[in-house]
Scaffold this motif. Sequence first.
Motif, mmCIF file in Angstrom:
data_model
loop_
_atom_site.group_PDB
_atom_site.id
_atom_site.type_symbol
_atom_site.label_atom_id
_atom_site.label_comp_id
_atom_site.label_asym_id
_atom_site.label_seq_id
_atom_site.Cartn_x
_atom_site.Cartn_y
_atom_site.Cartn_z
ATOM 1 N N LEU A 292 3.885 -5.558 -2.840
ATOM 2 C CA LEU A 292 3.744 -6.148 -4.176
ATOM 3 C C LEU A 292 2.800 -5.318 -5.037
ATOM 4 O O LEU A 292 2.967 -5.237 -6.254
ATOM 5 N N LYS A 293 1.837 -4.671 -4.391
ATOM 6 C CA LYS A 293 0.872 -3.849 -5.116
ATOM 7 C C LYS A 293 1.453 -2.500 -5.511
ATOM 8 O O LYS A 293 1.130 -1.948 -6.565
ATOM 9 N N THR A 294 2.329 -1.959 -4.657
ATOM 10 C CA THR A 294 2.820 -0.594 -4.868
ATOM 11 C C THR A 294 4.280 -0.534 -5.294
ATOM 12 O O THR A 294 4.672 0.352 -6.055
ATOM 13 N N SER A 295 5.114 -1.454 -4.745
ATOM 14 C CA SER A 295 6.542 -1.429 -5.064
ATOM 15 C C SER A 295 7.092 -2.852 -5.086
ATOM 16 O O SER A 295 7.716 -3.311 -4.118
ATOM 17 N N PRO A 296 6.848 -3.598 -6.162
ATOM 18 C CA PRO A 296 7.189 -5.027 -6.215
ATOM 19 C C PRO A 296 8.663 -5.336 -5.985
ATOM 20 O O PRO A 296 9.000 -6.428 -5.517
ATOM 21 N N LYS A 297 9.557 -4.408 -6.295
ATOM 22 C CA LYS A 297 10.992 -4.683 -6.159
ATOM 23 C C LYS A 297 11.417 -4.918 -4.711
ATOM 24 O O LYS A 297 12.462 -5.531 -4.462
ATOM 25 N N LEU A 298 10.642 -4.428 -3.761
ATOM 26 C CA LEU A 298 11.010 -4.547 -2.349
ATOM 27 C C LEU A 298 10.573 -5.865 -1.726
ATOM 28 O O LEU A 298 10.912 -6.145 -0.573
ATOM 29 N N VAL A 299 9.815 -6.675 -2.439
ATOM 30 C CA VAL A 299 9.314 -7.937 -1.891
ATOM 31 C C VAL A 299 10.403 -8.989 -1.961
ATOM 32 O O VAL A 299 10.978 -9.235 -3.033
ATOM 33 N N VAL A 300 10.696 -9.619 -0.820
ATOM 34 C CA VAL A 300 11.711 -10.673 -0.754
ATOM 35 C C VAL A 300 10.994 -11.997 -0.524
ATOM 36 O O VAL A 300 10.699 -12.384 0.606
ATOM 37 N N GLU A 301 10.662 -12.677 -1.603
ATOM 38 C CA GLU A 301 9.967 -13.957 -1.525
ATOM 39 C C GLU A 301 10.371 -14.825 -2.705
ATOM 40 O O GLU A 301 10.962 -14.351 -3.684
ATOM 41 N N THR A 302 10.029 -16.102 -2.608
ATOM 42 C CA THR A 302 10.289 -17.018 -3.719
ATOM 43 C C THR A 302 9.307 -16.739 -4.858
ATOM 44 O O THR A 302 8.241 -16.145 -4.650
ATOM 45 N N ASP A 303 9.662 -17.189 -6.047
ATOM 46 C CA ASP A 303 8.785 -16.980 -7.199
ATOM 47 C C ASP A 303 7.437 -17.669 -7.001
ATOM 48 O O ASP A 303 6.386 -17.152 -7.418
ATOM 49 N N HIS A 305 5.861 -18.205 -4.111
ATOM 50 C CA HIS A 305 5.047 -17.436 -3.170
ATOM 51 C C HIS A 305 4.560 -16.136 -3.796
ATOM 52 O O HIS A 305 3.433 -15.696 -3.525
ATOM 53 N N ILE A 306 5.376 -15.509 -4.609
ATOM 54 C CA ILE A 306 4.951 -14.273 -5.268
ATOM 55 C C ILE A 306 3.774 -14.544 -6.205
ATOM 56 O O ILE A 306 2.833 -13.746 -6.293
ATOM 57 N N ALA A 307 3.781 -15.689 -6.881
ATOM 58 C CA ALA A 307 2.662 -16.043 -7.752
ATOM 59 C C ALA A 307 1.366 -16.205 -6.947
ATOM 60 O O ALA A 307 0.286 -15.763 -7.375
ATOM 61 N N MET A 308 1.470 -16.829 -5.759
ATOM 62 C CA MET A 308 0.288 -16.986 -4.911
ATOM 63 C C MET A 308 -0.177 -15.639 -4.359
ATOM 64 O O MET A 308 -1.376 -15.381 -4.249
#
Length: 499
Positions: A292-303, A305-308
């Motif tokens: 999420l810090k370096t390449s956010p497109k690769l993160v597979v999570e719900t919106d 969880h991404i906010a947290m």
Amino acid sequence: MASLYRKHRPDSFSSVIGQEHVTKTLINQIETGRIGHAYLFTGSRGVGKTTCARIFARAINCLSPVDGSPCGECEVCKALSAPNMDILEIDAASNNGVDDAREIREKVNYPPVNGKYKIYIIDEVHMLTGSAFNALLKTLEEPPAHAVFILATTEAHKLPATILSRCMRFDFRLVPIDEIVELLRRVYDAEGKSYDLDAVRYIAAAAEGSVRDALSIADMCLSYSQGKLTYEQALNALGGVDKSKIRALFTAIASANCGDCFEAINNLAISGKSMGLIAKEITYYARDLLLLKTSPKLVVETDEHIAMMKEDLLAATTEFLTTVITLFSSLDAELRYSISPRIVLETACIRACKLAVTDISALEERLNRLEKNIAQGNFISEVKRENAPTPPVDIKMSAPMAWGKVISYFRNNESTRLQMLIGNHTDFEIKNGEFIIWCGDDYLEFSGQATLDALGRAFAANGIGYKVKVDKRVEMDKDKELERLKALVGKDVKVNIKL
């Protein structure tokens, strides 16, 4: 009722997902008629090796292929859709001997019954013995015109070079998560199952690129959920860990709060999660934060969880995340063979809190924190040392009692060499307020600065109020001393010398 991965197995190349580099080549060969005699399909489990082999076997025999795939309508396609003698699937895991290879070599000369080609699909081919490979060499190099071999394996590196050089190799890739998600949505729609998109994405991520694993998990979730499939139901069906609990553990580690670490681990343990699963999940969580810090497109999570996770990123540097990933990803073997896996995990969490790791990233993180404290004018150390109470000084203690306390101190606090030096020594006395250690050949060892410092620490720790003195006894030559005394008092005088 057939399982989902069998019910929805592709019957044409257009239905195969994630392997366009393979299917395009095979379709071109079918359309141009340039069919090879030996193929090697290699890749991870559940990515389509056997499926593509079956489609290719029927397509090269089809009388009128459609876009390189079998039409399913001609006489040959109908004949090959049932058990037949033209497409033979062999499990090399259970038929791996030289006799099995010889049987193939003897029967390969018989022509096909229904179609143009006779296809041998040998699954798990790496399980064949060396003798079996040798028996197949000549057949693979110069098979009959009607024979086609398709070898499938997950471990191509175990195949002899002589086999590899005779085959056309296709490497199957892990299927991207987005493509698996679309496949699962089509499957659930076909089954009439309602679902949350977050649940489907969780299943796709859990499959780790394997389509068969994704369909197997989807089948399990289909049975678990009576109504609409939710994210929580998918999580429970897979026995996964609640993200909020993993986040609580990560927050405790990031804030260097050891007490919260123990509490978070206890909450996870109460919910029935193994220590190995917890270590794995905290590693994945740190990795997701790093992505999420370096390449956010690769993160597979719900919106949600991404906010947290974005909140956790505020206090997590790249160096810290790298340290956490390195530390917890290396715990697998230690957890597996430990008599107390929980203590191993708890210790790892404390090491992560204190950055007590021999790792460059940990050192960089400690320097970053030090620079931050200096910039903020915070010069108070995070580690609070408790001053041990000083024992009262005793100047009436006997020499044996004092020496016994010194020996006990050395056993608990000093090196093995000093323990043996002190423990084996018996010549000492108290004289004029001094504790004198009489030495012989070991004088140089006792008079060394390291030994004197250790003795000083031992005396201070035990409240022994005597001053330490190391001295050397001078050995007396008894015969020479007797002659000297006789010369002084006369030879006729009887002298008794008590030493």
